[in-house]
Each structure stands twice: as C-alpha cells, then as structure tokens.
Design an enzyme around this catalytic site. Structure first.
Site, PDB file in Angstrom:
ATOM      1  N   ASN A   9      -2.958  -5.465   1.680  1.00 19.33           N
ATOM      2  CA  ASN A   9      -3.961  -4.793   1.174  1.00 19.33           C
ATOM      3  C   ASN A   9      -5.152  -4.250   1.927  1.00 19.33           C
ATOM      4  OD1 ASN A   9      -6.730  -4.361  -0.336  1.00 19.33           O
ATOM      5  ND2 ASN A   9      -5.892  -5.690  -2.038  1.00 19.33           N
ATOM      6  N   ASP A  11      -7.869  -2.559   1.025  1.00 17.43           N
ATOM      7  CA  ASP A  11      -9.259  -2.292   0.429  1.00 17.43           C
ATOM      8  C   ASP A  11     -10.486  -2.198   1.537  1.00 17.43           C
ATOM      9  OD1 ASP A  11      -7.909  -1.944  -1.782  1.00 17.43           O
ATOM     10  OD2 ASP A  11      -8.846  -3.879  -2.520  1.00 17.43           O
ATOM     11  N   HIS A  12     -10.102  -3.251   2.489  1.00 19.60           N
ATOM     12  CA  HIS A  12     -11.462  -3.681   3.233  1.00 19.60           C
ATOM     13  C   HIS A  12     -11.761  -2.878   4.538  1.00 19.60           C
ATOM     14  CE1 HIS A  12     -12.762  -6.415   0.166  1.00 19.60           C
ATOM     15  NE2 HIS A  12     -11.786  -6.957   0.238  1.00 19.60           N
ATOM     16  N   ARG A  20     -20.924   3.247   5.866  1.00 21.46           N
ATOM     17  CA  ARG A  20     -21.563   4.460   6.278  1.00 21.46           C
ATOM     18  C   ARG A  20     -21.279   5.565   5.672  1.00 21.46           C
ATOM     19  NH1 ARG A  20     -23.840   3.407  11.602  1.00 21.46           N
ATOM     20  NH2 ARG A  20     -25.181   1.427  11.327  1.00 21.46           N
ATOM     21  N   HIS A  45      -6.951  -1.297  -4.298  1.00 22.14           N
ATOM     22  CA  HIS A  45      -7.570  -1.591  -5.443  1.00 22.14           C
ATOM     23  C   HIS A  45      -8.587  -0.485  -5.947  1.00 22.14           C
ATOM     24  CE1 HIS A  45      -9.865  -4.701  -8.557  1.00 22.14           C
ATOM     25  NE2 HIS A  45      -9.656  -3.619  -8.913  1.00 22.14           N
ATOM     26  N   ARG A  47     -11.410   0.535  -7.680  1.00 22.83           N
ATOM     27  CA  ARG A  47     -12.331  -0.047  -8.719  1.00 22.83           C
ATOM     28  C   ARG A  47     -12.814   0.956  -9.496  1.00 22.83           C
ATOM     29  NH1 ARG A  47     -13.267  -6.011  -7.663  1.00 22.83           N
ATOM     30  NH2 ARG A  47     -14.855  -5.765  -9.243  1.00 22.83           N
ATOM     31  N   ARG A  51     -16.015   1.141  -4.925  1.00 21.77           N
ATOM     32  CA  ARG A  51     -16.926   0.581  -3.931  1.00 21.77           C
ATOM     33  C   ARG A  51     -16.253   0.367  -2.534  1.00 21.77           C
ATOM     34  NH1 ARG A  51     -17.135  -5.601  -5.739  1.00 21.77           N
ATOM     35  NH2 ARG A  51     -17.829  -4.834  -7.656  1.00 21.77           N
ATOM     36  N   HIS A  52     -14.832   0.866  -2.493  1.00 24.68           N
ATOM     37  CA  HIS A  52     -14.145   0.718  -1.193  1.00 24.68           C
ATOM     38  C   HIS A  52     -13.114   1.802  -1.542  1.00 24.68           C
ATOM     39  CE1 HIS A  52     -11.631  -2.294  -3.418  1.00 24.68           C
ATOM     40  NE2 HIS A  52     -12.391  -3.122  -3.050  1.00 24.68           N
ATOM     41  N   GLU A  72      -3.716  -1.770  -7.737  1.00 21.77           N
ATOM     42  CA  GLU A  72      -4.339  -2.891  -8.641  1.00 21.77           C
ATOM     43  C   GLU A  72      -5.404  -1.919  -9.310  1.00 21.77           C
ATOM     44  OE1 GLU A  72      -4.128  -6.388  -5.122  1.00 21.77           O
ATOM     45  OE2 GLU A  72      -6.228  -5.711  -5.755  1.00 21.77           O
ATOM     46  N   THR A 102     -15.607 -10.026  -5.884  1.00 17.19           N
ATOM     47  CA  THR A 102     -14.221  -9.873  -5.759  1.00 17.19           C
ATOM     48  C   THR A 102     -13.756 -10.348  -7.015  1.00 17.19           C
ATOM     49  OG1 THR A 102     -12.192 -10.325  -4.724  1.00 17.19           O
ATOM     50  CG2 THR A 102     -13.742 -12.266  -4.697  1.00 17.19           C
ATOM     51  N   THR A 103     -12.384 -10.036  -7.220  1.00 17.84           N
ATOM     52  CA  THR A 103     -11.612 -10.374  -8.545  1.00 17.84           C
ATOM     53  C   THR A 103     -11.653 -11.971  -8.729  1.00 17.84           C
ATOM     54  OG1 THR A 103     -10.260  -8.539  -7.960  1.00 17.84           O
ATOM     55  CG2 THR A 103      -9.558  -9.922  -9.848  1.00 17.84           C
ATOM     56  N   GLU A 153       1.338 -11.932 -10.859  1.00 15.21           N
ATOM     57  CA  GLU A 153       0.929 -12.456  -9.526  1.00 15.21           C
ATOM     58  C   GLU A 153       0.092 -13.610  -9.643  1.00 15.21           C
ATOM     59  OE1 GLU A 153      -0.228  -9.402  -6.717  1.00 15.21           O
ATOM     60  OE2 GLU A 153      -1.829 -10.692  -5.896  1.00 15.21           O
ATOM     61  N   HIS A 192      -4.448 -13.643  -3.093  1.00 12.60           N
ATOM     62  CA  HIS A 192      -6.077 -13.496  -3.162  1.00 12.60           C
ATOM     63  C   HIS A 192      -6.409 -15.124  -2.177  1.00 12.60           C
ATOM     64  CE1 HIS A 192      -9.966 -13.016  -4.211  1.00 12.60           C
ATOM     65  NE2 HIS A 192      -9.685 -12.062  -4.981  1.00 12.60           N
ATOM     66  N   GLY A 193      -7.020 -14.408  -1.174  1.00 12.62           N
ATOM     67  CA  GLY A 193      -7.802 -15.303  -0.369  1.00 12.62           C
ATOM     68  C   GLY A 193      -6.763 -16.080   0.766  1.00 12.62           C
ATOM     69  N   GLY A 214      -5.286  -9.362   2.027  1.00 14.37           N
ATOM     70  CA  GLY A 214      -5.929  -7.940   2.440  1.00 14.37           C
ATOM     71  C   GLY A 214      -7.283  -8.505   3.374  1.00 14.37           C
ATOM     72  N   HIS A 215      -8.126  -9.120   2.737  1.00 12.42           N
ATOM     73  CA  HIS A 215      -9.383  -9.678   3.631  1.00 12.42           C
ATOM     74  C   HIS A 215      -9.364 -10.048   4.956  1.00 12.42           C
ATOM     75  CE1 HIS A 215     -13.075 -11.724   3.993  1.00 12.42           C
ATOM     76  NE2 HIS A 215     -13.723 -10.356   3.649  1.00 12.42           N
TER      77      HIS A 215
HETATM   78  N1  PXP Z   1      -3.837  -9.571  -5.204  1.00 17.02           N
HETATM   79  C1  PXP Z   1      -4.866  -9.290  -6.366  1.00 17.02           C
HETATM   80  C2  PXP Z   1      -4.488  -8.932  -7.554  1.00 17.02           C
HETATM   81  C3  PXP Z   1      -5.914  -9.053  -5.728  1.00 17.02           C
HETATM   82  O1  PXP Z   1      -7.097  -8.542  -6.541  1.00 17.02           O
HETATM   83  C4  PXP Z   1      -6.543  -9.088  -4.249  1.00 17.02           C
HETATM   84  C5  PXP Z   1      -7.831  -8.833  -3.829  1.00 17.02           C
HETATM   85  O2  PXP Z   1      -8.017  -7.198  -4.204  1.00 17.02           O
HETATM   86  C6  PXP Z   1      -5.483  -9.362  -3.513  1.00 17.02           C
HETATM   87  C7  PXP Z   1      -4.472  -9.835  -3.817  1.00 17.02           C
HETATM   88  C8  PXP Z   1      -5.797  -9.518  -2.020  1.00 17.02           C
HETATM   89  O3  PXP Z   1      -6.775 -10.547  -1.796  1.00 17.02           O
HETATM   90  P1  PXP Z   1      -7.564 -10.832  -0.290  1.00 17.02           P
HETATM   91  O4  PXP Z   1      -8.024  -9.505  -0.051  1.00 17.02           O
HETATM   92  O5  PXP Z   1      -8.346 -11.809  -0.854  1.00 17.02           O
HETATM   93  O6  PXP Z   1      -6.338 -11.084   0.509  1.00 17.02           O
END
Ligand code: PXP
Length: 245
Positions: A9, A11-12, A20, A45, A47, A51-52, A72, A102-103, A153, A192-193, A214-215
C-alpha cells in the site's frame, strides 16, 4: 499451502507529498520500486477527502504499473464511478469516516447489506475482483458470502495494536475467521497495521492468500529504503509460511 501474496500500500508516500503539496515523493515511483522488491500487487486508497492518494495517482498507477492494482474505496457513487472508469484488478470496500485518522474498523457487511449489494454486483459485473474489509467475525463472513463478494480482507488492526492475552485472543479470532471463511468458499486476505513484529503469526495462517501492508513499510523505508523494507517483509512472510508447512 498457497503462496502468500504481498500487496504494498503506497498511500503514505502520498501523505508525505501532501504535507507540502507538489509532486515529491511520487507514489508511482514507489509502486515501481515495490514491483522490483517482490510485491505481487499495489494497493491504494482513494479517500473521499483526497488526503493522500489523488485521482491523478490512480490514473497513473493504472497506466504505468504492470502489477495488479487493488483500489480501496468507500461504497459511494463517486468511488464506484472512478472504479468503473479505471477497472482495477481488485476493489476492496472499506468503511470511511471523514474524521478518522485511518480505517478504524471493518465494514458492517451484515448491517449494510442493501447499501453494499449493488456496489458488489456492479463491480463484479465489470470483472473487478471485489473484497470486503471486515472484522474477524463469522456473522460478517456469512454476510459477505450472501453479498456475493468472492474475497474478504480481515482487519488485523486490533491484533497489531494489542498486547499479551488480548493479542492472543485477536489472533485466535483471525485464525477462526480465516478457516471458517475459506470453508464457505471465500478467498481470505488480511491487513492493517502489520509490521515486522506482527506479520509472522498472520502469515502462518494457511487460508490467508494475501496481505496488504503499507504504513509500516513506508515508515521503515525512511531508515533503510523502500526496496529493503519490502524485501525484509517478504522474507519474514515466507519464513513464517514455510515454518507452518
Ligand atoms: N488493508 C486495508 C483494507 C486498509 O484500509 C489499509 C490501510 O489503508 C491497509 C490494508 C494497510 O494498512 P497499513 O497501512 O496499516 O499497513
């Protein structure tokens, strides 16, 4: 046991860019590095508040990346229209609240059947593989099956955020949900996480076919580079998977 896929992922990377404005750092460049580092797919994702990830990122990811794209998205008309325009390989339906960081939880597939049913049907009809991001709960799995989603998921956020017995209990619920979900014919993903210290027990669950991360990877990339952070995650996933055989 099936090979475990890794969806990265990005996104970040876009979060840092948006701090910036402008074009740097570029999430599409990150997606290309992820492809070279062993990712099986790219997840992004879009959104509602942008935001990203931006609309232009989705456009460029669709055109410039060879890996399957997993979009997403919240189950809104706007996102449905965007998904149908870009036709990503997969779409993961997530709940979305403007004020959340976050979600925060899974989507209520059971309580929102009527809202989700047309979204699942239209995406599926466009050959987009639909997944529902849900809590590890049998009622949610039954509801996802009833909706006709081929994939779910499982939300690993609470497992990652907890410690001790609490974490064990969350892990047990994820294991049970993976096994039950597969038994009723759903393809099981999780995410997630997840980080280096939490990925092993999840990667060892035999029914899980894909992790989306991702994060942590983007954060770790600050210290070791994106290619190295992804390669290490891939190594830990494979190690846990092989040990579980
Ligand atoms: N899966 C889903 C459905 C999510 O919404 C996210 C966060 O966007 C992730 C996976 C990835 O989560 P993380 O960025 O915490 O690894």
């Amino acid at each position: 046991m099936h090979r475990l896929r890794l969806g990265v992922n990005i996104d970040h990377v876009a979060t840092v860019r948006e701090a910036r404005g402008g074009k740097f750092p570029d999430p599409v460049r990150a997606a290309k590095i992820a492809a070279g580092a062993g990712a099986d797919g790219i997840t992004a994702h879009l959104r509602e508040d942008r935001r990203h990830i931006s609309d232009d990122d989705i456009d460029r990811l669709s055109r410039e990346i060879d890996l399957p794209l997993n979009l997403e998205m919240a189950p809104t008309d706007e996102m449905l229209e965007i998904a149908l325009r870009h036709r990503p390989h997969a779409a993961c339906i997530v709940p979305e609240k403007r004020e959340e960081r976050t979600t925060e939880g899974g989507i209520d597939a059971a309580g929102q059947h009527n809202r989700l049913a047309p979204v699942v049907r239209v995406l599926g009809g466009a050959n987009i593989r639909v997944s529902l991001f849900i809590e590890a709960d049998r009622a949610q799995l039954d509801a996802a099956k009833l909706l006709g989603a081929p994939v779910v998921e499982l939300h690993t956020g609470a497992y990652c955020d907890s410690t001790g017995t609490d974490r064990e209990n969350h892990l047990r619920a994820i294991r049970d949900a993976a096994s039950y979900g597969a038994s009723i014919g759903l393809e099981i993903h999780a995410g997630h996480g997840l980080g280096y210290d939490t990925v092993g027990p999840i990667a060892a669950i035999p029914e899980i076919r894909e992790l989306n991360i991702g994060h942590f990877l983007v954060g770790e990339a600050i210290f070791v580079g994106l290619e190295a952070s992804i390669r290490e995650m891939r190594r830990l996933m494979d190690e846990a998977r092989n040990a579980a055989r």
